[in-house]
Write a protein that holds these residues in place. Sequence first.
Motif, mmCIF file in Angstrom:
data_model
loop_
_atom_site.group_PDB
_atom_site.id
_atom_site.type_symbol
_atom_site.label_atom_id
_atom_site.label_comp_id
_atom_site.label_asym_id
_atom_site.label_seq_id
_atom_site.Cartn_x
_atom_site.Cartn_y
_atom_site.Cartn_z
ATOM 1 N N MET A 1 0.823 -1.188 0.000
ATOM 2 C CA MET A 1 0.000 0.000 0.000
ATOM 3 C C MET A 1 0.869 1.254 0.000
ATOM 4 O O MET A 1 0.507 2.232 -0.615
ATOM 5 C CB MET A 1 -0.929 -0.059 1.224
ATOM 6 N N GLU A 2 2.011 1.224 0.692
ATOM 7 C CA GLU A 2 2.889 2.382 0.741
ATOM 8 C C GLU A 2 3.396 2.759 -0.642
ATOM 9 O O GLU A 2 3.500 3.936 -0.954
ATOM 10 C CB GLU A 2 4.087 2.113 1.662
ATOM 11 N N LYS A 3 3.662 1.767 -1.472
ATOM 12 C CA LYS A 3 4.165 2.037 -2.818
ATOM 13 C C LYS A 3 3.110 2.773 -3.644
ATOM 14 O O LYS A 3 3.424 3.709 -4.365
ATOM 15 C CB LYS A 3 4.577 0.721 -3.487
ATOM 16 N N LYS A 4 1.841 2.365 -3.500
ATOM 17 C CA LYS A 4 0.756 3.037 -4.215
ATOM 18 C C LYS A 4 0.635 4.483 -3.753
ATOM 19 O O LYS A 4 0.438 5.389 -4.566
ATOM 20 C CB LYS A 4 -0.573 2.312 -3.994
ATOM 21 N N ASP A 5 0.745 4.712 -2.445
ATOM 22 C CA ASP A 5 0.667 6.078 -1.917
ATOM 23 C C ASP A 5 1.796 6.942 -2.470
ATOM 24 O O ASP A 5 1.590 8.097 -2.819
ATOM 25 C CB ASP A 5 0.723 6.069 -0.386
#
Length: 141
Positions: free
Chosen positions: A1-5
Amino acid sequence: MEKKDKVLSDFINHIKKSPILNALKDKVDQVAIQTASFKHEPISLDNLVVGLSNDTDKEILNIIRYENINFIGGELVVLSKSRNIDCFSLDLKLYFQNNNDEIILKEKHKELDFSILDEISKKELMEKKSITYEVNEPNQE
């Protein structure tokens, strides 16, 4: 999820730096400033009614022509109260008669901002609450 953010954040930052979007934003800001500074000269209620008279005449003539009924009279009622607190209302009532001698009422409602009126007209309308103008036979053009 951090990569998408992170990707989303980078994308938003890229868009914010876009020269085309910034130029468009600047243009919108300029138009908004010009529009906000655009001022019109307030007019009297009588002059407003005279200005609306030609449109009213055209409307009456169109109704006569397309509905084959006769104009017999009308009134324009100007009220200090409207649905919007910053506005006054115009209620146009036009009376026609058909071939069976039946009376037909055509109505139109419009609300206008008080800022278009001069101070004398605003004061008069607020005091009287209602001002009625007679609608006469239209000018045949």
